[in-house]
Design a protein around this motif. Structure first.
Motif, PDB file in Angstrom:
ATOM      1  N   VAL A   6      -6.429  -5.295  -8.470  1.00  0.00           N
ATOM      2  CA  VAL A   6      -7.595  -4.762  -7.804  1.00  0.00           C
ATOM      3  C   VAL A   6      -8.524  -4.587  -8.792  1.00  0.00           C
ATOM      4  O   VAL A   6      -8.553  -4.102  -9.974  1.00  0.00           O
ATOM      5  CB  VAL A   6      -7.290  -3.338  -7.085  1.00  0.00           C
ATOM      6  N   THR A  12      -3.831  -2.875 -11.639  1.00  0.00           N
ATOM      7  CA  THR A  12      -2.607  -3.386 -11.168  1.00  0.00           C
ATOM      8  C   THR A  12      -1.864  -2.133 -10.266  1.00  0.00           C
ATOM      9  O   THR A  12      -1.928  -1.174 -10.975  1.00  0.00           O
ATOM     10  CB  THR A  12      -1.761  -4.163 -11.714  1.00  0.00           C
ATOM     11  N   ASP A  13      -1.290  -2.472  -9.074  1.00  0.00           N
ATOM     12  CA  ASP A  13      -0.981  -1.382  -8.296  1.00  0.00           C
ATOM     13  C   ASP A  13       0.240  -1.919  -7.366  1.00  0.00           C
ATOM     14  O   ASP A  13       0.259  -3.146  -7.084  1.00  0.00           O
ATOM     15  CB  ASP A  13      -1.990  -0.572  -7.720  1.00  0.00           C
ATOM     16  N   VAL A  64      -3.494  -6.613  -0.496  1.00  0.00           N
ATOM     17  CA  VAL A  64      -3.472  -5.686  -1.510  1.00  0.00           C
ATOM     18  C   VAL A  64      -4.119  -4.188  -1.439  1.00  0.00           C
ATOM     19  O   VAL A  64      -3.380  -3.067  -1.460  1.00  0.00           O
ATOM     20  CB  VAL A  64      -3.730  -6.098  -3.024  1.00  0.00           C
ATOM     21  N   LEU A  65      -5.140  -4.453  -0.984  1.00  0.00           N
ATOM     22  CA  LEU A  65      -6.151  -3.263  -0.858  1.00  0.00           C
ATOM     23  C   LEU A  65      -5.546  -2.543   0.495  1.00  0.00           C
ATOM     24  O   LEU A  65      -5.892  -1.311   0.682  1.00  0.00           O
ATOM     25  CB  LEU A  65      -7.559  -3.688  -0.686  1.00  0.00           C
ATOM     26  N   PRO A  68       2.081  -0.716  -3.424  1.00  0.00           N
ATOM     27  CA  PRO A  68       1.858   0.161  -2.240  1.00  0.00           C
ATOM     28  C   PRO A  68       2.458   1.477  -2.444  1.00  0.00           C
ATOM     29  O   PRO A  68       3.732   1.584  -3.274  1.00  0.00           O
ATOM     30  CB  PRO A  68       2.529  -0.564  -1.220  1.00  0.00           C
ATOM     31  N   LEU A  81      -0.595   2.294  -3.441  1.00  0.00           N
ATOM     32  CA  LEU A  81      -1.901   2.141  -4.139  1.00  0.00           C
ATOM     33  C   LEU A  81      -2.331   3.593  -4.600  1.00  0.00           C
ATOM     34  O   LEU A  81      -3.529   4.208  -4.830  1.00  0.00           O
ATOM     35  CB  LEU A  81      -3.050   1.767  -3.446  1.00  0.00           C
ATOM     36  N   GLY A 107      -2.536  -2.074   1.226  1.00  0.00           N
ATOM     37  CA  GLY A 107      -1.061  -1.526   0.783  1.00  0.00           C
ATOM     38  C   GLY A 107      -0.015  -2.195   1.234  1.00  0.00           C
ATOM     39  O   GLY A 107       0.975  -1.708   1.442  1.00  0.00           O
ATOM     40  N   HIS A 116      -1.914   4.480  -7.799  1.00  0.00           N
ATOM     41  CA  HIS A 116      -2.773   4.682  -8.881  1.00  0.00           C
ATOM     42  C   HIS A 116      -4.173   4.287  -8.807  1.00  0.00           C
ATOM     43  O   HIS A 116      -5.065   4.811  -9.365  1.00  0.00           O
ATOM     44  CB  HIS A 116      -2.022   3.663  -9.781  1.00  0.00           C
ATOM     45  N   THR A 117      -4.529   3.476  -7.815  1.00  0.00           N
ATOM     46  CA  THR A 117      -5.752   2.959  -7.598  1.00  0.00           C
ATOM     47  C   THR A 117      -6.589   4.285  -6.768  1.00  0.00           C
ATOM     48  O   THR A 117      -7.684   4.405  -7.375  1.00  0.00           O
ATOM     49  CB  THR A 117      -5.905   1.825  -6.510  1.00  0.00           C
ATOM     50  N   ARG A 118      -5.860   4.864  -6.344  1.00  0.00           N
ATOM     51  CA  ARG A 118      -6.808   6.114  -5.572  1.00  0.00           C
ATOM     52  C   ARG A 118      -7.002   7.290  -6.728  1.00  0.00           C
ATOM     53  O   ARG A 118      -8.290   7.786  -6.919  1.00  0.00           O
ATOM     54  CB  ARG A 118      -5.918   6.610  -4.422  1.00  0.00           C
TER      55      ARG A 118
END
Length: 260
Positions: free
Chosen positions: A221, A182-183, A212-213, A185, A187, A215, A189-191
């Protein structure tokens, strides 16, 4: 009528991580949502284990259908129990699979076991996700699904590089790691999670809602690593892989483990 009297009455109980609630779905007679501290964790329809309510569950379900069309006997590790939604799905669609679910909160497991009974063939263990993963024999699982949260946050022990290394070690050479993230904008944390997982896996893919992807909003994700199936995104979805994933990652660096 539910297993404990008034079908429409929510059930609440104190658990290790706070307050858990099982909230009945007024639209589905045997549908329940599990929430912890007000955050939805799982949805289970006892009458239809193939029904997936949350978007991230539907996306994981789509990945599993693509990954396992010809697989009849695999060993699956679920890190994070909740309502055992995906374990129930796989038991329904792939009865030859052997499944182990690891849940850290005994009170959540007791609540789910009492109100949302699950097939006895699914092995459920109380334990820490990282510790159970590190204790696994090498190449012992074909599929690892990580859905580990404390509230809305992933614990550092699961987000760090050592977790990715342990997952790669525990998977078959053609195995798949699927992580629910979960993230918010932009993102960040996802990166970082992509960079961290790439330290142990050669092939990675991100899959999720397109907004979401990009941002544009908060959401889930799915990070896939290992033997990733080819996913065709639907109209509202996006898949990021290959060079596009490297661009998405930018200058993010792996999250290293804290001293233990």
């Amino acid at each position: 009528m539910g297993p404990h009297g008034n079908r429409r009455a929510p059930l609440r109980t104190l658990v290790t991580s706070g307050l858990a609630e099982l909230r009945p779905d007024p639209e589905r007679p045997q549908g329940w949502t599990l929430l912890v501290n007000g955050v939805p964790q799982s949805y289970v329809d006892l009458a239809d284990p193939g029904h997936l309510e949350f978007p991230y569950e539907k996306q994981l379900g789509a990945v599993l259908r693509l990954w396992a069309p010809h697989r009849v006997r695999e060993k699956v590790l679920h890190l994070g129990g909740g309502g055992l939604t995906l374990a129930r799905l796989l038991h329904h669609t792939r009865p030859g699979f052997s499944q182990v679910v690891v849940e850290r909160d005994p009170e959540i497991l007791a609540l789910v076991s009492r109100v949302l009974p699950f097939p006895g063939e699914i092995e459920v263990r109380l334990g820490d996700a990282r510790e159970e993963l590190e204790a696994a024999e090498p190449a012992s699982f074909g599929l690892i699904i990580s859905d580990v949260f404390v509230g809305a946050a992933m614990p550092a022990s699961v987000a760090a590089e050592g977790f990715a290394v342990a997952a790669r070690r525990a998977l078959h050479p053609d195995g798949l790691l699927a992580m629910n993230l979960t993230d918010v904008p932009p993102l960040a944390h996802t990166r970082i999670q992509v960079a961290t997982t790439r330290s142990a896996f050669d092939e990675l893919t991100l899959y999720g809602n397109a907004e979401v992807l990009r941002g544009l909003r908060v959401g889930n994700v799915i990070l896939l690593a290992g033997n990733v199936p080819m996913i065709e995104a639907r109209k509202t979805e996006r898949v990021i892989r290959g060079d596009d994933l490297s661009i998405f990652m930018g200058g993010a660096r792996p999250l290293l483990d804290e001293p233990r």
